[in-house]
Each structure stands twice: as structure tokens, then as C-alpha cells.
Motif scaffolding. Structure first.
Motif, short mmCIF file in Angstrom:
data_model
loop_
_atom_site.label_atom_id
_atom_site.label_comp_id
_atom_site.label_asym_id
_atom_site.label_seq_id
_atom_site.Cartn_x
_atom_site.Cartn_y
_atom_site.Cartn_z
N ARG A 1 0.82 -1.21 0.00
CA ARG A 1 0.00 0.00 0.00
C ARG A 1 0.85 1.25 0.00
NH1 ARG A 1 -1.30 4.08 2.83
NH2 ARG A 1 0.27 3.44 4.32
N GLU A 2 2.02 1.17 0.66
CA GLU A 2 2.87 2.34 0.72
C GLU A 2 3.43 2.73 -0.65
OE1 GLU A 2 1.89 1.09 4.46
OE2 GLU A 2 2.98 -0.15 3.02
N GLU B 1 -1.65 2.77 -3.45
CA GLU B 1 -2.79 2.51 -2.59
C GLU B 1 -4.03 2.10 -3.37
OE1 GLU B 1 -5.22 4.69 1.10
OE2 GLU B 1 -3.65 5.74 -0.01
N ASP C 1 -4.61 -0.49 5.03
CA ASP C 1 -3.28 -0.50 5.65
C ASP C 1 -3.19 -1.58 6.72
OD1 ASP C 1 -0.64 0.71 6.16
OD2 ASP C 1 -1.50 1.18 8.12
N ASP D 1 3.04 3.71 7.86
CA ASP D 1 1.66 3.28 8.05
C ASP D 1 0.79 4.47 8.43
OD1 ASP D 1 2.24 0.53 7.59
OD2 ASP D 1 3.12 0.44 9.60
#
Length: 695
Positions: A131-132, A135, A165, A201
Motif C-alpha cells: 500500500r505504501e 494505494e 493498511d 503506516d
């Protein structure tokens, strides 16, 4: 069907690339319509011929940069400027050409897949979608019938995929070392600096806790987390001292409080950084070696006696010299003083423990080079007891002994007090004074418990022979040096009943030869006194009518005549009715002896107790008569007190039985002729005459 056009990427021709043509069925070819283009790249990448509606691309396009352009077209009337049709939207898709060669990460790939696997299901194409890194994903799904053969129909739909996340990233410090400074005067709780670790996060997965795990200042500093900024705030935990330690090194750790166990294989979800704290020097006041000082000194110490000393030093590296002084607000009587150089405390006046046991003063230490820097310390000085006070009676003792008392009979218990406070307690001894020990009618018995008893030494006492005894008693303590004092106990000889209760303490007059009873004698005496007073008043009234002064010349003054030549204001003058104004206030407390008689014994004047309830009138009058006979403060028998005092202004006029005479004529005062019957009646009231005698 002009809502979608296609265009090849990387066109290399010299002319503009033709895209397509817009046309409205309202266009009659007379040039009355005008075509307008808007949207992605309109007027720049894409231009339109406003007369014909032809669209051309002016630049070379790259599908990998932008694969689709969305534009809007509209036809308007040239003359009115109004649209002839609603605005329409269309897209231009860029066709891909093979202009990028593939590059593999490996030379050889090996993969297996089970047979008979189902199709038609969307799966992740990568094992670790992050996700980082990205997304959101947009996937276009196309479904074809007829197995994808020619002539089949197809439909498309778009799927937007968002990755949620998870805590798969530990916090990281952007730098490995931090450095801060703080003055040594910083109180506990003072913030020194802030550090922050970053976490990729979001939400609670990005929350960070800070802690000091090791270092020299583990107990001197603390770190707390700012919940809003997720920063670690370094604070002072204890007071700092530049002279003791100038630099502290700490290891601060940042960690996630919420960790998912399935990601623990990635390693510890925490990071650490080194924090160096520099302590800055501050000019501080002198510091005493103790928080408070307690000293002792004997109360008999001479002036300038040294009691002890206090010490203070400048805690700074400069070690400035210090001078001492006494806060005079705490020693206003200037009993103590101090050596300004070495801090020695000495006395300036004599001490008395019985006056003040503790002296609480304050000593001030001041830097000589910087008088603004000073500090204070309490000094408690205890005055030690010295046996410098003699014991004395706890109260004034005046007792009595019955005439029929037996030998060795206890008549009074004595107690003593002493202002001193010996360490082992009081131990008093009692004895008769040497001059009274021999031939005394009483003895002193020391009970060895700081009390003593007065005992009779013989059987029977006679108040007619001796009515009062004065016993000098010596009281001594058992301390060093021995202190003693002499107290006097007054013992009166009294008549008592068979229970030992006192009835009378004065000698009675002898029985008259005529045989009259005591009551009759008292009645006669009262009548004579009344007659004398009446005669005196009569004489005074006559002289007042003639306006003659009471004292004509100095030769007529007698030592024992007291005259009050004053005239009040009758009832209007309230002082005229206050008999207290006619009394000499010094006569009541005057302890001088009578000059006209010789007293049998020396004794102090005392108040006569009130008559007992069971005493009849005759005994009461008899007691009063005896008291006045033996009272040294009473006036002599030949004394005459004249009270020529008559008020004026009374609405009731004169109330005197003599009546007021306004003329110079004589008046008959033969009212004394009937005193005989009155005398006898008064005598009968107070006991009557003796029955066996004629009178």
C-alpha cells in the motif's frame, strides 16, 4: 457515432495527424455553424476546424504517458452565439505500438500451476502488494462470448481496488544522533527538546511510543509522547548540577504499540537513536552543608561564648567567597551574632532558659562578588538548664490548728515548684528553719515525694495565749549547685467542733462581772455606738445650719478625726449615695500594724471567711466583734470618723428623724429619754439578760 476516436502513438509524420471529424445534422454547409472543442489538450494537443469540424493532433503522443483523452464538442450558431445542439463528450484513445522492449529480472523463470484451475476469478498478480507504494488500482474487465472468436460480442466494466493498511512498517528515526542543551537550573518537568520517528503506516498503525532504554541519564531525564504530533519530548526528571556532570548520553527507542504477529518475521518494529544532553552552567547561590542546624548552649554561658558554626559554599566552578550574617528579623533582641568569615555563632547577651527555651534564628550566606546570590538556613538553638532557681511553695499556705488537737496530727500538706527542669526530675527536701526548729510547736515531716506535712508537736493549743504561729520552712532541691528558699506558713489557732471543723479563730472577751450574757453585751454595745453616731450627726446638722465650717482653724485638727466637708447634689448626684466614695481604698489593703496596741504575733492580713449557714446570729455577731478587736488594720477605739455629708435637691425634702430646722430657734431633742425600754428590748432580741441576775 463520433463519440470515440483512435490515434496511434509516436506519430513521426511532417503534417498534423488527422484524428477524426465532428459533424452536426444541423449543418447545411452554408457556414452558419461554428464547431468548438474543449477538454484534455484542446487548443494545444488537439485543434479543430471550426467550419468543417475536422480534428488534428499537433504533437507526437505517448500512450505510456496518457492513454486516453476526454474532450467535449459543441456546435453553435455564428450569428446568435447560441448552441444548436447540447454539448457532447467524446474520447480519444491512443493505440499502443511496440516501442518498448521487455526487460526480464531473471534469465530463467520456473513456475508451476495446478491443472484444472478455475478461470474467471480476479487474483493478485504479485505476492507482496504494498500500500505504501500504491494505494489504489483501477482494473478494466472485458468479457467476450464465443470463446473470443471472430464475430463475437464483448462488454467491459471498471473495478476500483483500494488497499487497506496493515502494520507492516516499523518506525524509523531520520537521524541516528540528537543533541540538546539545558541550563542546570531547569526544574523537573522542563522540556529540553523533541525527536520524531517516521512511520509509513497510517492510523493507529502509525502510533509511536518513546522510551529511554539505557544511558547515563536514565534516572535524570524522561521522555513522553505528544499524541497529536507523535513526537518524543525529552524532559528533566531530577535537578541537574553542572559541577557534578556536564554531559548525559541517552538511548531513546521508538516502537509501535500495535503490532500484527503475522509480520513479526520482518523483524522488530522499533528503532533507536542516541540523544546527547549538554548541561549549561548557571550562577547559583551558596549552598549550606545542612538543611537546618541544631545547637545547644548552657543558660549560664557568658557573653561571646561560641555555640557552634555553619558552613556554606558557592556551588559554581568559580567558588566565590561567602560571608555570613544573622537575619535580624528572627533575632530582634540581638542575642546572637555570627562571624562573617567563618560562620561561628556566639552569644551577645546573657541567656535564661526559664524565659525562652528555644531560639529560632535564620542565617544568611551571601556571595561577596555577587550580593544578589544568597541563601538562608534555619538555626535552632536550645538553652540547656542550669540550677539557678530555688524551689518555692506552690501556693500561699495559711492553715489552722484546733485548740484540742493531739500531738503528731497532720494539719497541712506542703508542695513546692521549681522553674528549673533537671534531667533526673525534681527532688525537694523540706525542713524547719534553724531559728525555728528548737522550741517550735510544730514539726515538718518530709514525705520524700516532693511533698511535706506540718504535724502538731503537743496536745492542745490556746488561742487566748497565742492565736497565730508563723512557721519558716526551708525548701531545697537536689541539683548542683543546691538552691533553697524559705517560705512562711501561717497557722491560726481556732475553736473547732467535735468533728474538727473550724468555728472561730479569734480570742473571745472575758465574761463581764455583772453577769450579763454575751448577747446582751453585744446589744448594749450596738446601742451605744448608735447613740454616739446620732449625737455626732445632730451636732453636724446644727453646725451646717449656721453655715459654720467644720474646721475653724488648723489648731482644731486632730490626728484621728477624718472630716468630709463636701455637699452633694441630693438624689440628682448619684455619688452622694455611694458609700464607697467615703472609704479610703488604701485602708483595705494596708498591711501596717496598729500603733496603739502590741500584736501577739506577726501575720499577714487576710479576708475573713463568710459565716457558715449553721451559725446563728449571736455567734456571727460575736465572731465579727472579735475580728475587729484583733484586726490590726481597724481604727483605734478613740478614733472618730465624721461624715458631714448631706445632699440637696431631693423632691422628698429631708428624711431625717431630727427634721430640718430653717429657723435659728432651738428644738426639743429630748427623744433619748425612752432609750431604756428600747435597750432592754434590743438585748432580749440578742439573747436577753442573765436569768439569775437583775439588771
Amino acid at each position: 457515432m463520433w463519440n470515440q476516436f483512435f490515434l496511434l502513438e509516436e506519430y513521426t509524420g511532417s503534417d498534423y495527424q488527422y484524428v477524426g471529424k465532428l459533424h452536426s445534422d444541423q449543418d447545411r454547409g452554408d457556414g452558419s455553424l461554428k464547431y468548438i472543442l474543449s477538454g484534455d489538450g484542446a487548443g494545444d494537443l488537439f485543434i479543430i476546424n471550426e467550419n468543417t469540424g475536422d480534428i488534428q493532433a499537433t504533437k507526437r503522443l505517448d500512450r505510456e504517458e496518457k492513454p486516453v483523452y476526454i474532450l467535449r464538442a459543441q456546435a453553435i450558431n455564428r450569428r446568435t452565439g447560441r448552441p444548436v445542439e447540447p454539448e457532447s463528450e467524446f474520447i480519444i484513445k491512443i493505440h499502443d505500438i511496440n516501442d518498448n522492449e521487455p526487460i526480464f529480472t531473471k534469465d530463467v523463470y520456473t513456475a508451476t500451476v495446478p491443472e484444472m484451475s478455475d478461470v474467471g476469478i480476479i487474483k493478485t498478480a504479485l505476492l507482496n502488494m504494498d500500500r505504501e507504494n500504491r494505494e489504489q488500482y483501477q482494473v478494466v474487465i472485458q468479457a467476450k462470448d464465443m470463446g473470443g472468436q471472430m464475430g463475437g460480442l464483448s462488454g467491459t466494466t471498471t473495478v476500483n481496488i483500494t488497499l487497506t493498511d496493515v502494520n507492516d512498517n516499523p518506525p524509523r528515526f531520520p537521524q541516528s544522533t540528537y543533541q540538546f542543551k539545558t541550563p542546570e537550573s531547569s526544574p523537573p518537568g522542563t522540556p529540553i527538546g523533541r525527536i520524531k520517528a517516521s512511520d509509513a503506516d497510517t492510523g493507529e498503525n502509525a502510533e509511536i511510543e518513546y522510551s529511554i532504554t539505557e544511558g547515563e541519564g536514565l534516572d535524570m531525564f524522561d521522555v513522553i509522547t505528544d499524541q497529536e504530533t507523535q513526537e518524543g519530548v525529552i524532559t528533566v526528571k531530577k535537578l541537574l548540577d553542572f559541577e557534578k556532570k556536564k554531559v548525559y548520553t541517552l538511548k531513546v527507542e521508538a516502537s509501535n504499540p500495535h503490532v500484527e504477529p503475522r509480520f513479526l518475521y520482518l523483524g522488530p518494529f522499533k528503532d533507536a537513536a542516541t540523544v546527547r544532553i549538554m548541561v549549561e552552567d548557571v550562577d547559583e547561590p551558596p549552598v549550606f552543608s545542612k538543611l537546618a542546624y541544631i545547637l545547644q548552649i548552657r543558660e549560664d554561658a557568658q557573653i561571646n561564648t561560641t555555640i557552634g558554626s555553619v558552613t556554606a559554599q558557592d556551588p559554581d566552578a568559580a567558588r566565590n567567597p561567602v560571608k555570613y550574617s544573622v537575619d535580624r528579623h528572627t533575632d530582634m533582641d540581638r542575642i546572637f551574632n555570627i562571624d562573617s568569615g567563618n560562620g561561628s555563632i556566639f552569644t551577645s547577651k546573657l541567656l535564661d532558659r526559664e524565659t525562652l527555651l528555644w531560639h529560632n534564628i535564620t542565617v544568611i550566606a551571601t556571595e561577596i562578588n555577587n550580593p544578589k546570590q544568597s541563601s538562608r538556613v534555619p538555626l535552632y538553638i536550645k538553652v540547656l538548664d542550669v540550677n539557678d532557681n530555688a524551689p518555692e511553695f506552690a501556693e500561699f499556705y495559711e492553715t489552722f490548728v484546733c485548740e484540742k488537737a493531739k500531738a503528731d496530727q497532720l494539719i497541712q500538706t506542703l508542695r513546692a515548684i521549681d522553674k528549673d527542669d533537671p534531667y533526673s526530675g525534681h527532688q525537694f527536701s523540706f525542713s524547719l528553719a534553724p531559728e525555728a526548729a528548737s522550741g517550735s510547736n510544730f514539726t515538718i515531716h518530709d514525705n520524700k515525694d516532693n511533698t511535706a506535712g506540718i504535724l502538731t508537736r503537743k496536745n492542745g493549743y490556746n488561742r487566748h495565749e497565742m492565736s497565730t504561729y508563723l512557721l519558716p520552712v526551708v525548701i531545697s532541691d537536689n541539683d548542683y549547685p543546691v538552691q533553697s528558699s524559705t517560705g512562711t506558713v501561717t497557722v491560726r489557732v481556732c475553736a473547732c467542733d467535735h468533728h474538727g471543723n473550724m468555728q472561730s479563730c479569734h480570742a473571745e472577751a472575758l465574761v463581764h462581772p455583772t453577769g450579763l450574757s454575751t448577747g446582751a453585751l453585744i446589744a448594749i454595745l450596738l446601742c451605744i455606738v448608735t447613740l454616739l453616731v446620732t449625737v455626732v450627726l445632730f451636732a453636724a446638722l446644727r453646725r451646717q445650719r449656721k453655715k459654720e465650717p467644720l474646721i475653724i482653724s488648723k489648731e482644731d485638727i486632730r490626728d484621728n478625726i477624718v472630716s468630709y466637708n463636701d455637699e452633694g447634689g441630693g438624689e440628682e448626684d448619684t455619688q452622694a449615695f455611694d458609700i464607697g466614695t467615703l472609704r479610703n481604698p488604701e485602708a483595705i489593703e494596708d498591711s501596717k500594724l496598729r500603733r496603739d496596741i502590741v500584736p501577739e504575733a506577726l501575720f499577714l492580713p487576710r479576708r475573713t471567711p463568710a459565716a457558715r449557714d449553721n451559725t446563728d446570729v449571736r455567734d456571727f455577731i460575736n465572731q465579727r466583734l472579735k475580728e475587729n478587736d484583733t484586726d490590726p488594720t481597724a481604727p483605734p477605739y478613740d478614733s472618730l470618723a465624721t461624715y458631714a455629708y448631706e445632699g440637696t435637691g431631693s423632691v422628698a425634702n429631708s428624711l431625717s428623724s431630727l427634721e430640718s430646722v430653717t429657723t435659728d430657734g432651738d428644738q426639743d431633742y429630748d427623744y433619748l429619754s425612752d432609750w431604756g425600754p428600747r435597750f432592754k428590748k434590743l438585748a432580749d432580741m440578742y439573747g436577753g439578760l442573765d436569768s439569775d441576775k437583775d439588771s
